[in-house]
Scaffold this active site. Structure first.
Site, mmCIF file in Angstrom:
data_model
loop_
_atom_site.group_PDB
_atom_site.id
_atom_site.type_symbol
_atom_site.label_atom_id
_atom_site.label_comp_id
_atom_site.label_asym_id
_atom_site.label_seq_id
_atom_site.Cartn_x
_atom_site.Cartn_y
_atom_site.Cartn_z
ATOM 1 N N ASP A 1 -80.388 -6.051 36.131
ATOM 2 C CA ASP A 1 -80.883 -5.642 37.414
ATOM 3 C C ASP A 1 -81.794 -6.734 38.105
ATOM 4 O OD1 ASP A 1 -79.686 -3.227 37.778
ATOM 5 O OD2 ASP A 1 -81.135 -2.037 36.902
ATOM 6 N N ARG B 1 -73.665 -0.770 28.370
ATOM 7 C CA ARG B 1 -74.154 0.184 27.559
ATOM 8 C C ARG B 1 -74.179 1.628 28.082
ATOM 9 N NH1 ARG B 1 -80.121 -0.518 25.100
ATOM 10 N NH2 ARG B 1 -80.315 -0.630 27.078
ATOM 11 N N THR C 1 -75.530 7.834 26.022
ATOM 12 C CA THR C 1 -75.465 7.608 24.653
ATOM 13 C C THR C 1 -75.904 6.351 23.915
ATOM 14 O OG1 THR C 1 -73.340 6.564 24.777
ATOM 15 C CG2 THR C 1 -73.120 8.960 24.635
ATOM 16 N N ASP D 1 -84.735 -4.426 32.880
ATOM 17 C CA ASP D 1 -83.281 -4.695 32.733
ATOM 18 C C ASP D 1 -82.875 -6.014 33.433
ATOM 19 O OD1 ASP D 1 -80.496 -2.352 33.396
ATOM 20 O OD2 ASP D 1 -80.498 -4.533 34.052
#
Ligand code: RB5
Length: 365
Positions: A359, A260, A264, A356
């Site tokens: 991560d 992603r 945007t 995340d």
């Protein structure tokens, strides 16, 4: 805590009383009106405003007051994600938090005196939700809400299935914890994915087989030669693969690389390698976080382009926005998740989520 409070004219005096209490308790107040006891503000107008702010996460809690509290509760509970409880005493206030995780307290300005209203509010604000069977029941409401709203908007059937087994919920709480280290996080994600296999494989067809036990002949069951494929969306989806193929060792593993764009929030694809007979396989697309749904939806479209037909999406945590997007773009796809969270924040992260997943799985934070 940031709290939105609103009333109609009949609840105005009690609203002012409760605002004073909130200020004493150190809460931040968002006053949605009414501005006086004379004004003929209609309870649905204020009720919808406070309920929307609460459901969207703009405020942590809402408090609504009308004459009886009934109009405000009916109104607020029309808003998806608002769980409003009309309380008349401390007992119902406490249970509305422990059992129902109500995010909006409703009071009756003509039925409840200021002292008891203060006690109700204090108890309600200081009580947290309980898990176990109450969590299971609350998930049923959330699951229904998602299904119903997807259907209403004619965005598809919203084939969402929340797998709320206690073991999964227990492990999920640990992976959500920001203090969980990379190794434990990684192990737990695989374990949760493995536990989800029981549900995602529930409809696999069986065939009868004859077997000889040490005692006598009997009939058993065997998976009916089903071909499966597991397709992680790179890179976070990799964290779920082992947990699944350990239980379905004959599944082939494909890969779809899409990420992603942080600016945007749109998906960008960079890799797609699938088993050559993908059109004959039942496909489980793995993406631990179904956030905006952009990446997952894109990956599913990619797999369809390559011939994939029977596709399910498996995530650990989903946001309503992501469920809606995938349901509307791929209405035939079953969505399995261990939790349906509240919303997305301005960065597109699931709230409360776990941060995340990529991560945290690979220690790149
Ligand atoms: C207003 O008169 C009254 O109907 C309203 O405050 C509320 O009690 C409705 O349920």
């Amino acid at each position: 805590m940031r709290i939105s409070i609103g009333s109609d004219h009949a609840g105005f005096n009690l609203k002012e009383e409760i605002k004073a209490l909130l200020a004493e308790m150190g809460h931040e107040i968002d006053d949605a009106g009414a501005r006086s006891a004379q004004a003929h503000d209609d309870y649905p107008d204020v009720g919808i405003e406070v309920a929307q702010k609460t459901a969207s996460g703009e405020v942590e809690r809402g408090i609504l007051i009308c004459g009886t509290g009934i109009g405000m509760s009916i109104t607020a509970n029309k808003v998806k994600g608002a769980y409003a409880a009309l309380c008349h005493d401390e007992f119902t206030a406490r249970l509305s938090r422990e059992h129902n995780n109500a995010n909006i307290l409703v009071l009756g300005g003509r039925t409840t005196g200021p002292d008891i209203a203060r006690a109700i509010t204090r108890t309600w604000l200081e009580t947290g939700p309980q898990g176990d069977r109450h969590l299971t029941r609350r998930h049923k409401i959330i699951e229904y809400e998602s299904r119903a709203s997807a259907e209403e908007e004619e965005n598809g059937s919203g084939r969402l299935k929340i797998i709320d087994h206690p073991l999964i919920q227990h492990k999920l709480a640990i992976v959500r914890d920001k203090n969980t280290n990379v190794k434990d996080f990684r192990d737990l994600v695989q374990e949760i994915a493995g536990l989800m296999v029981y549900e995602i494989s529930r409809n696999l067809p069986l065939e009868k087989i004859d077997i000889q036990t040490p005692i006598r002949m009997t009939t058993g069951f065997s998976l009916a030669g089903k071909k499966l494929a597991v397709v992680p969306v790179l890179r976070a989806g990799l964290g779920m693969v082992e947990g699944i193929v350990r239980l379905i060792p004959n599944a082939k593993v494909g890969h779809v690389g899409a990420y992603r764009d942080p600016n945007t929030l749109s998906p960008v694809d960079y890799y797609c390698k699938l088993p050559t007979d993908i059109s004959e396989r039942d496909i489980f697309v793995l993406d631990p976080m179904l956030a905006t749904g952009g990446t997952a939806s894109y990956a599913i479209a990619d797999i369809k382009k390559k011939g994939g037909r029977r596709i399910s999406l498996v995530s650990l945590i989903a946001a309503p926005e992501g469920v809606k997007k995938v349901s509307s773009e791929h209405p035939e796809v079953d969505i399995f998740t261990a939790a349906l969270d509240t919303c997305l924040n301005e960065h597109g992260y699931i709230v409360p989520g776990l941060g995340d997943a990529g991560d945290r799985l690979f220690g790149t934070q």
